[in-house]
Design a protein around this motif. Structure first.
Motif, PDB file in Angstrom:
ATOM      1  N   GLU A  95      57.839 133.545 103.917  1.00  0.00           N
ATOM      2  CA  GLU A  95      59.274 133.474 103.634  1.00  0.00           C
ATOM      3  C   GLU A  95      59.536 133.444 102.135  1.00  0.00           C
ATOM      4  O   GLU A  95      60.458 134.111 101.632  1.00  0.00           O
ATOM      5  CB  GLU A  95      59.876 132.247 104.306  1.00  0.00           C
ATOM      6  CG  GLU A  95      60.003 132.376 105.817  1.00  0.00           C
ATOM      7  CD  GLU A  95      60.538 131.104 106.457  1.00  0.00           C
ATOM      8  OE1 GLU A  95      60.975 131.157 107.623  1.00  0.00           O
ATOM      9  OE2 GLU A  95      60.506 130.046 105.788  1.00  0.00           O
ATOM     10  N   GLN A  96      58.745 132.686 101.400  1.00  0.00           N
ATOM     11  CA  GLN A  96      58.935 132.621  99.956  1.00  0.00           C
ATOM     12  C   GLN A  96      58.593 133.945  99.286  1.00  0.00           C
ATOM     13  O   GLN A  96      59.283 134.373  98.335  1.00  0.00           O
ATOM     14  CB  GLN A  96      58.071 131.491  99.366  1.00  0.00           C
ATOM     15  CG  GLN A  96      58.481 130.106  99.828  1.00  0.00           C
ATOM     16  CD  GLN A  96      59.926 129.795  99.486  1.00  0.00           C
ATOM     17  OE1 GLN A  96      60.408 130.102  98.396  1.00  0.00           O
ATOM     18  NE2 GLN A  96      60.635 129.171 100.438  1.00  0.00           N
ATOM     19  N   LEU A  99      61.485 136.254  99.956  1.00  0.00           N
ATOM     20  CA  LEU A  99      62.641 135.851  99.162  1.00  0.00           C
ATOM     21  C   LEU A  99      62.479 136.281  97.708  1.00  0.00           C
ATOM     22  O   LEU A  99      63.447 136.725  97.061  1.00  0.00           O
ATOM     23  CB  LEU A  99      62.829 134.336  99.250  1.00  0.00           C
ATOM     24  CG  LEU A  99      64.007 133.746  98.471  1.00  0.00           C
ATOM     25  CD1 LEU A  99      65.322 134.329  98.993  1.00  0.00           C
ATOM     26  CD2 LEU A  99      64.005 132.228  98.569  1.00  0.00           C
ATOM     27  N   ARG A 100      61.272 136.173  97.171  1.00  0.00           N
ATOM     28  CA  ARG A 100      61.029 136.580  95.783  1.00  0.00           C
ATOM     29  C   ARG A 100      61.273 138.073  95.600  1.00  0.00           C
ATOM     30  O   ARG A 100      61.865 138.512  94.609  1.00  0.00           O
ATOM     31  CB  ARG A 100      59.595 136.236  95.391  1.00  0.00           C
ATOM     32  CG  ARG A 100      59.271 136.581  93.935  1.00  0.00           C
ATOM     33  CD  ARG A 100      57.871 136.184  93.549  1.00  0.00           C
ATOM     34  NE  ARG A 100      56.867 136.953  94.267  1.00  0.00           N
ATOM     35  CZ  ARG A 100      56.076 136.469  95.230  1.00  0.00           C
ATOM     36  NH1 ARG A 100      56.198 135.204  95.595  1.00  0.00           N
ATOM     37  NH2 ARG A 100      55.194 137.229  95.832  1.00  0.00           N
ATOM     38  N   LYS A 102      63.239 140.022  97.531  1.00  0.00           N
ATOM     39  CA  LYS A 102      64.645 140.340  97.719  1.00  0.00           C
ATOM     40  C   LYS A 102      65.501 139.891  96.529  1.00  0.00           C
ATOM     41  O   LYS A 102      66.475 140.548  96.177  1.00  0.00           O
ATOM     42  CB  LYS A 102      65.165 139.679  98.994  1.00  0.00           C
ATOM     43  CG  LYS A 102      64.660 140.336 100.270  1.00  0.00           C
ATOM     44  CD  LYS A 102      65.285 139.686 101.497  1.00  0.00           C
ATOM     45  CE  LYS A 102      64.878 140.414 102.768  1.00  0.00           C
ATOM     46  NZ  LYS A 102      65.499 139.816 103.985  1.00  0.00           N
ATOM     47  N   THR A 103      65.127 138.804  95.898  1.00  0.00           N
ATOM     48  CA  THR A 103      65.887 138.304  94.744  1.00  0.00           C
ATOM     49  C   THR A 103      65.751 139.221  93.541  1.00  0.00           C
ATOM     50  O   THR A 103      66.690 139.389  92.756  1.00  0.00           O
ATOM     51  CB  THR A 103      65.424 136.888  94.390  1.00  0.00           C
ATOM     52  OG1 THR A 103      65.579 136.040  95.539  1.00  0.00           O
ATOM     53  CG2 THR A 103      66.219 136.326  93.231  1.00  0.00           C
ATOM     54  N   GLY A 104      64.596 139.858  93.387  1.00  0.00           N
ATOM     55  CA  GLY A 104      64.371 140.750  92.255  1.00  0.00           C
ATOM     56  C   GLY A 104      63.947 139.980  91.011  1.00  0.00           C
ATOM     57  O   GLY A 104      63.571 138.798  91.077  1.00  0.00           O
ATOM     58  N   SER A 105      64.043 140.653  89.865  1.00  0.00           N
ATOM     59  CA  SER A 105      63.590 140.060  88.612  1.00  0.00           C
ATOM     60  C   SER A 105      64.611 139.056  88.089  1.00  0.00           C
ATOM     61  O   SER A 105      65.818 139.280  88.147  1.00  0.00           O
ATOM     62  CB  SER A 105      63.374 141.148  87.554  1.00  0.00           C
ATOM     63  OG  SER A 105      62.426 142.098  88.012  1.00  0.00           O
ATOM     64  N   ARG A 106      64.086 137.976  87.542  1.00  0.00           N
ATOM     65  CA  ARG A 106      64.957 136.978  86.933  1.00  0.00           C
ATOM     66  C   ARG A 106      65.413 137.448  85.545  1.00  0.00           C
ATOM     67  O   ARG A 106      64.752 138.289  84.923  1.00  0.00           O
ATOM     68  CB  ARG A 106      64.219 135.650  86.821  1.00  0.00           C
ATOM     69  CG  ARG A 106      63.889 135.021  88.158  1.00  0.00           C
ATOM     70  CD  ARG A 106      63.057 133.780  87.971  1.00  0.00           C
ATOM     71  NE  ARG A 106      61.749 134.098  87.388  1.00  0.00           N
ATOM     72  CZ  ARG A 106      60.834 133.178  87.084  1.00  0.00           C
ATOM     73  NH1 ARG A 106      61.092 131.889  87.270  1.00  0.00           N
ATOM     74  NH2 ARG A 106      59.681 133.547  86.564  1.00  0.00           N
ATOM     75  N   GLY A 178      63.466 146.365  89.920  1.00  0.00           N
ATOM     76  CA  GLY A 178      63.101 145.420  90.972  1.00  0.00           C
ATOM     77  C   GLY A 178      62.045 145.988  91.907  1.00  0.00           C
ATOM     78  O   GLY A 178      61.570 147.119  91.732  1.00  0.00           O
ATOM     79  N   ILE A 184      59.353 145.309 100.157  1.00  0.00           N
ATOM     80  CA  ILE A 184      60.192 144.362 100.900  1.00  0.00           C
ATOM     81  C   ILE A 184      59.967 144.509 102.403  1.00  0.00           C
ATOM     82  O   ILE A 184      59.864 143.516 103.133  1.00  0.00           O
ATOM     83  CB  ILE A 184      61.677 144.580 100.545  1.00  0.00           C
ATOM     84  CG1 ILE A 184      61.911 144.274  99.060  1.00  0.00           C
ATOM     85  CG2 ILE A 184      62.578 143.722 101.412  1.00  0.00           C
ATOM     86  CD1 ILE A 184      63.333 144.543  98.592  1.00  0.00           C
TER      87      ILE A 184
END
Length: 337
Positions: A95-96, A99-100, A102-106, A178, A184
């Protein structure tokens, strides 16, 4: 006086009295009833665990009444519980990871990529300046102040700096764009696989419990705690007390007098005065105990057909295999019951 004639007369009188009694007994037998003899019968269920493991607990014994869904026994589930915990932890990791992606680059990662591009650009500019300086000195001194080796090294450093700059720019583009859709989708599939593993573990954990499928009475307990259970080894035999019927046989000559739904009264030797209401629920279409394929008229009368008289034994007086007497209510000459 001769006693022999007197004895003969007495014997004849006794025979006459006995014959008269038999005649009246026959006449006293109800003509609107058909009496049959049979045994009480019920359906049975053999229950076995769906897993191979040690029996940890059995909650019922012979003679106990059980309800549908009632817990009858458990297997040792310590190993399964640990596997469930392991599967839950694996799901958390997946899951993590998803999630990483799907969130993409910070923003910090984007800024870092930009800084790396700027550093690579500065290195490329410096390499270009050094090469230009050496080339200018070489031209003004006719090649006497700068060696060809120094010029070649400066040109190589410039090419390396340009390549590093191109790599930094492409890395920056990947950070901004991303993760790929394929990555994904792969992470999503891995997460679904982990969840399916957990569902399988939970199913196996649920199957470690043996539950009654229907209201019944425990007829036999075939395993004990500590035994190794398997789907091939029944743990319990349950007797289904509803429906309950009496299996009897009717002669071929009387078969036409028996109809489905016909009213009946059932009695037992233990309680002959307390009849139980019932009705004919099944009539066999094939004769049993057939002597041979082709019968004479004399042999045809020996054929019998199975019938089942369904009873409403609310007080549970009938037991499996108990002998019972069935009295069927016949129709009169007018066809009325």
């Amino acid at each position: 006086m001769n006693k022999k004639p007197l004895i003969a007369v007495a014997v004849v009188a006794l025979v006459a009295v006995a014959g008269g009694g038999w005649y009246f007994n026959r006449s006293a037998t109800p003509t609107d009833q058909l009496v049959l003899y049979g045994n009480v019968d019920v359906r049975q269920v053999s229950l076995a665990f769906n897993a191979n493991d040690r029996v940890a607990e059995l909650a019922v014994r012979e003679g106990d009444r059980v309800r549908a869904g009632q817990l009858l026994g458990k297997l040792d589930t310590r190993t399964l519980v640990l596997r469930v915990a392991q599967s839950q932890a694996r799901i958390g990791v997946q899951e993590q990871a998803l999630l990483r992606l799907k969130t993409g680059s910070r923003p910090e990662e984007v800024a870092q990529a930009g800084a790396q591009v700027a550093a690579a650009q500065a290195d490329a500019d410096l390499a270009q300046q050094q090469l230009a300086r050496l080339q200018g000195i070489s031209q003004t001194t006719a090649g006497r102040a700068v060696s060809q080796q120094d010029l070649d090294s400066a040109q190589a450093r410039r090419k390396v700096a340009l390549a590093q700059l191109d790599s930094a720019r492409k890395a920056q583009q990947l950070v901004v764009t991303g993760p790929r859709k394929e990555d994904i989708a792969q992470a999503q599939a891995q997460l679904e696989s982990a969840r399916a593993d957990l569902a399988l573990m939970n199913h196996q954990l649920a199957e470690a419990e043996l539950k009654a499928p229907i209201d019944a009475v425990v007829r036999a307990r075939l395993l004990e705690p500590g035994d190794m259970a398997s789907p091939q080894r029944p743990a319990f035999t349950l007797a289904i007390t509803d429906p309950k019927w009496v299996r009897a046989y009717v002669a071929e000559a009387d078969l036409g007098r028996v109809k489905p739904g016909q009213a009946a009264r059932v009695t037992t030797d233990s309680q002959p005065a307390e009849a139980i209401a019932g009705k004919v629920g099944y009539i066999a279409s094939v004769a049993e105990f057939t002597p041979k394929t082709v019968q004479t008229e004399e042999l045809r009368s020996s054929l019998v057909y199975e019938i089942r008289v369904m009873v409403e034994d609310k007080q549970d007086r009938l037991r499996l295999g108990m002998p019972a007497t069935v009295r069927l209510q016949l129709s009169d000459t007018n066809g009325k019951p």
